[in-house]
Design an enzyme around this catalytic site. Structure first.
Site, PDB file in Angstrom:
ATOM      1  N   ASN A  49       3.294  12.186   8.470  1.00 18.71           N
ATOM      2  CA  ASN A  49       3.944  10.886   8.276  1.00 18.71           C
ATOM      3  C   ASN A  49       5.135  11.129   7.353  1.00 18.71           C
ATOM      4  O   ASN A  49       4.955  11.329   6.157  1.00 18.71           O
ATOM      5  CB  ASN A  49       2.936   9.902   7.656  1.00 18.71           C
ATOM      6  CG  ASN A  49       3.584   8.574   7.295  1.00 18.71           C
ATOM      7  OD1 ASN A  49       4.740   8.314   7.643  1.00 18.71           O
ATOM      8  ND2 ASN A  49       2.843   7.732   6.587  1.00 18.71           N
ATOM      9  N   LYS A  72       7.375   9.116   6.454  1.00 18.91           N
ATOM     10  CA  LYS A  72       7.765   7.930   5.658  1.00 18.91           C
ATOM     11  C   LYS A  72       9.291   7.765   5.702  1.00 18.91           C
ATOM     12  O   LYS A  72       9.894   8.028   6.745  1.00 18.91           O
ATOM     13  CB  LYS A  72       7.201   8.053   4.240  1.00 18.91           C
ATOM     14  CG  LYS A  72       5.689   8.341   4.258  1.00 18.91           C
ATOM     15  CD  LYS A  72       5.020   8.214   2.937  1.00 18.91           C
ATOM     16  CE  LYS A  72       3.528   8.458   3.104  1.00 18.91           C
ATOM     17  NZ  LYS A  72       2.776   8.297   1.869  1.00 18.91           N
ATOM     18  N   HIS A 101      -0.785   1.049   7.290  1.00 21.21           N
ATOM     19  CA  HIS A 101      -0.670   2.003   6.181  1.00 21.21           C
ATOM     20  C   HIS A 101      -0.671   1.215   4.872  1.00 21.21           C
ATOM     21  O   HIS A 101      -0.137   0.106   4.810  1.00 21.21           O
ATOM     22  CB  HIS A 101       0.633   2.820   6.316  1.00 21.21           C
ATOM     23  CG  HIS A 101       0.653   3.990   5.405  1.00 21.21           C
ATOM     24  ND1 HIS A 101       0.960   3.860   4.066  1.00 21.21           N
ATOM     25  CD2 HIS A 101       0.375   5.296   5.598  1.00 21.21           C
ATOM     26  CE1 HIS A 101       0.870   5.056   3.489  1.00 21.21           C
ATOM     27  NE2 HIS A 101       0.510   5.941   4.408  1.00 21.21           N
ATOM     28  N   GLY A 105       0.526  10.236  -2.582  1.00 17.95           N
ATOM     29  CA  GLY A 105       1.745  10.570  -3.321  1.00 17.95           C
ATOM     30  C   GLY A 105       1.515  10.787  -4.803  1.00 17.95           C
ATOM     31  O   GLY A 105       2.466  10.861  -5.586  1.00 17.95           O
ATOM     32  N   SER A 120      -2.453  13.241  -0.439  1.00 23.44           N
ATOM     33  CA  SER A 120      -2.196  14.511  -1.131  1.00 23.44           C
ATOM     34  C   SER A 120      -2.828  15.725  -0.438  1.00 23.44           C
ATOM     35  O   SER A 120      -3.293  16.650  -1.103  1.00 23.44           O
ATOM     36  CB  SER A 120      -2.627  14.424  -2.602  1.00 23.44           C
ATOM     37  OG  SER A 120      -1.880  13.415  -3.266  1.00 23.44           O
TER      38      SER A 120
HETATM   39  P1  13P Z   1       0.847  12.134   0.717  1.00 23.73           P
HETATM   40  O1  13P Z   1       0.333  13.259   1.575  1.00 23.73           O
HETATM   41  O2  13P Z   1       2.278  12.308   0.311  1.00 23.73           O
HETATM   42  O3  13P Z   1      -0.076  11.836  -0.435  1.00 23.73           O
HETATM   43  O4  13P Z   1       0.840  10.818   1.648  1.00 23.73           O
HETATM   44  C1  13P Z   1      -0.302  10.520   2.374  1.00 23.73           C
HETATM   45  C2  13P Z   1       0.004   9.425   3.305  1.00 23.73           C
HETATM   46  O5  13P Z   1       0.210   8.288   2.912  1.00 23.73           O
HETATM   47  C3  13P Z   1       0.096   9.741   4.739  1.00 23.73           C
HETATM   48  O6  13P Z   1       0.185   8.603   5.510  1.00 23.73           O
END
Ligand code: 13P
Length: 263
Positions: free
Chosen positions: A9, A11, A95, A186, A226
């Protein structure tokens, strides 16, 4: 045996040129004959660039969100038919960031209402995606506060119940669910392997009751929060965890290829 699925993802990251370069290196790094199903969910604007590079490979492309109406006066929205036309086979729904539930808040708390997805909109989006034969990746997960109050299972059960109103086992056969504890997104904090496995098992139990046992046994339940090269293998070795939904580590092709290797 459920086939592992690893989804990146991205983002709100990557211009079209960066997206193209990232997936060009990914296809060099990941064996196309891998036993793992791999997908990337780029921002809308770079979907086409990623679809072009993935063409002729087994790797798939997904979107990060969608609107449920087929067309019309909905400024700023993208429909399921637009996603299908662009080559998307999957789409993330619900999400925590689109629900306005952040593990690490980077906008003022007063603007969080902008991200206002609810169980009801999640349900409408899932129905619209299934009608277009796009596989939803439904995200569920608790905040730190909810976890500390001992409400993890209750919160997740309610999110699942709301998401699946009016959806049958036959409808969701190809669908995916992701357990993403909000506090682990995150933040660098990963949910402990045994607890991530327990919650994914709890989700499967709920799916047995909401859908049916054989569908629940075939649905892939991913862990997200993470995930990185150093923890992917142990997380994905848990019996209830069928792969990962990966944010930060999916932006670097080498890291992401190592996460896929872990599966
Ligand atoms: P991270 O891997 O950056 O923690 O994000 C996880 C996430 O929200 C995937 O959709």
């Amino acid at each position: 045996m459920r086939k592992k699925l690893v989804v990146g993802n991205w983002k709100m990251n990557m211009t079209r040129a960066q997206a193209k370069a990232a997936v060009e290196s990914l296809v060099q790094l990941v064996d196309p004959k891998t036993e793992v199903e791999v997908a990337i969910c780029p921002p809308f604007l770079s979907i086409e660039s990623v679809v072009t590079v993935f063409s002729g490979t087994p790797f798939q492309v997904g979107a990060q969100d969608v609107f449920w109406m087929p067309s019309g006066a909905f400024t700023g929205c993208v429909s399921t038919s637009m996603l299908a036309d662009a080559g998307c086979e999957l789409c993330i729904v619900g999400h925590s960031e689109t629900r306005g539930r952040f593990g690490k808040l980077e906008v003022p708390a007063t603007t969080v209402a902008y991200f206002a997805e609810s169980d009801e909109t999640v349900n409408l989006k899932i129905k619209a995606l299934l009608a277009q034969s796009i596989r939803p990746i439904l995200c569920v997960g608790e905040t730190l506060e909810e976890r500390n109050e001992g409400r993890t299972d209750e919160v997740i059960a309610a999110q699942l119940k709301g998401a699946f109103v009016g959806i049958t086992a036959a409808d969701y056969k190809a669908g995916v669910v992701a357990y993403e504890p909000v506090w682990a997104i995150g933040t660098g904090k990963t949910c402990d392997n045994a607890e991530a496995n327990r919650v994914c098992g709890f989700i499967r139990e709920q799916l047995r009751a909401i859908l049916d046992a054989s569908t629940a046994d075939s649905i892939r339940i991913l862990y997200g929060g993470s995930v990185k090269p150093s923890n992917a293998k142990d997380l994905f070795a848990q019996p209830e965890i069928d792969g990962g939904l990966v944010g930060g580590a999916s932006l670097d092709p080498k890291d992401f290829s190592e996460v896929i290797q872990g599966a």
